[in-house]
Structures are given as C-alpha cells and as structure tokens.
Motif scaffolding. Sequence first.
Motif, mmCIF file in Angstrom:
data_model
loop_
_atom_site.group_PDB
_atom_site.id
_atom_site.type_symbol
_atom_site.label_atom_id
_atom_site.label_comp_id
_atom_site.label_asym_id
_atom_site.label_seq_id
_atom_site.Cartn_x
_atom_site.Cartn_y
_atom_site.Cartn_z
ATOM 1 N N ARG A 10 -9.710 4.649 -0.915
ATOM 2 C CA ARG A 10 -10.221 3.443 -0.247
ATOM 3 C C ARG A 10 -11.749 3.405 -0.275
ATOM 4 O O ARG A 10 -12.344 2.366 -0.524
ATOM 5 C CB ARG A 10 -9.734 3.390 1.197
ATOM 6 N N GLU A 48 0.836 -1.205 0.000
ATOM 7 C CA GLU A 48 0.000 0.000 0.000
ATOM 8 C C GLU A 48 0.869 1.253 0.000
ATOM 9 O O GLU A 48 0.592 2.203 -0.742
ATOM 10 C CB GLU A 48 -0.930 0.021 1.211
ATOM 11 N N ARG A 49 1.917 1.260 0.780
ATOM 12 C CA ARG A 49 2.803 2.433 0.821
ATOM 13 C C ARG A 49 3.454 2.665 -0.534
ATOM 14 O O ARG A 49 3.632 3.809 -0.959
ATOM 15 C CB ARG A 49 3.862 2.262 1.901
ATOM 16 N N ILE A 51 -5.871 9.234 0.031
ATOM 17 C CA ILE A 51 -5.802 7.781 0.262
ATOM 18 C C ILE A 51 -7.133 7.293 0.832
ATOM 19 O O ILE A 51 -7.670 6.270 0.393
ATOM 20 C CB ILE A 51 -4.628 7.422 1.187
ATOM 21 N N GLU A 52 -7.684 8.027 1.792
ATOM 22 C CA GLU A 52 -8.974 7.644 2.373
ATOM 23 C C GLU A 52 -10.081 7.695 1.325
ATOM 24 O O GLU A 52 -10.934 6.809 1.266
ATOM 25 C CB GLU A 52 -9.314 8.528 3.572
ATOM 26 N N LEU A 108 0.401 9.943 -2.343
ATOM 27 C CA LEU A 108 -0.868 10.661 -2.163
ATOM 28 C C LEU A 108 -0.991 11.226 -0.753
ATOM 29 O O LEU A 108 -0.545 10.608 0.207
ATOM 30 C CB LEU A 108 -2.050 9.722 -2.411
ATOM 31 N N ASP A 145 -2.899 11.927 2.757
ATOM 32 C CA ASP A 145 -3.751 11.019 3.539
ATOM 33 C C ASP A 145 -5.226 11.121 3.166
ATOM 34 O O ASP A 145 -5.920 10.106 3.066
ATOM 35 C CB ASP A 145 -3.579 11.271 5.036
ATOM 36 N N LEU A 186 0.377 3.850 -2.908
ATOM 37 C CA LEU A 186 -0.333 5.074 -2.546
ATOM 38 C C LEU A 186 0.523 6.099 -1.813
ATOM 39 O O LEU A 186 0.020 7.159 -1.435
ATOM 40 C CB LEU A 186 -1.544 4.726 -1.669
#
Length: 163
Positions: A141, A125-126, A137-138, A132, A134, A129
């Motif tokens: 998701r 994931e790191r 990223i949310e 980007l 935070d 993403l």
Amino acid sequence: MRLLELLTGELAQLGHLGGHLGERQLGLDDIEVQTPYVLEDLPGGPRGLQVMAVSAEGADVNQATIAQRLGIDRTVMTCLVDDLEKAGMVERRPDPADRRARQVVVTATGRRVLTDASSRMVQIERTVLGALPDADIETFRLLLTVSRQQAVRRRPLPSGCPS
C-alpha cells in the motif's frame, strides 16, 4: 491516508497496471480486474467514492479541504460534487466556519452506496492480497501511494470537468 482511500485509488491503479503488465503476471486473472465494475454506477468512479468516504468521516469538511486531502484539482472537485449531488449521494451545506465555503455531506442514499462499494472493495483486496502477510500488504500500500504521488507530481491530473 485511510484504507478506503487506498482501496479506491490504489486498487483502481492496480487494475490498470494489471491490464498493462498482463493479468497473469500479477495473479489478477481470477478476479478479472473487478474494481471498475464495483464503481461503475458511482459518479466519478474511484474519486467519487473517495470524496464520499472523506465526507462521511463527519469532520464537517468543505470541498477545498477534501480536494487538498485527495490531491484533486478544485475544478475537478466541483464537477465531482456536482455529479454526486445530482445523483442524491451528497449535498452541499454552508460551512459555518467560512461563509464562502460549502461542506460536502453524505446523504442516506450516499451512505448506503458507500457501505456497499466499500465492502466489495475489501473483498477485492482480500482476493488480490490475501496470500500476503500483513506487513507485506502495508508495504505494498505504501509503495502504491508513493508511486501515485510521484506520478501526479510528474504529470498532474487535468483540470476541468471530464466530458
């Protein structure tokens, strides 16, 4: 939905999406869609990891509750737990609240596998993403979650054990 559930389900879909749209377009060419390799030895792959993650939360959840939470057909859930149990990763115990139901309990071996796979999924994931903010990223998701839910409603996952 917990982060691990998103990582296992949605990042696996991201890898699938990358294969269809072209890895370079999504910036996935450097990671070579690693998600399947992280979970290749785990019975049930991403779904097996999700089952173990929910079970490891310690809420004494039974198979039906896990299946409902993850959107897994009960027949498929039974097969997943059978395979995880054969691999020594989970065990079934009678549910004190419902004598007809069985709790799914992660074993010590299962906890080690869960911890290892989870940390490797976080690394992926790191990589995918990491650039980007935070908030983005949310949002990403959330969009993946909604997209998956809509896809399952339009075309439900097959029932029965995979061959």
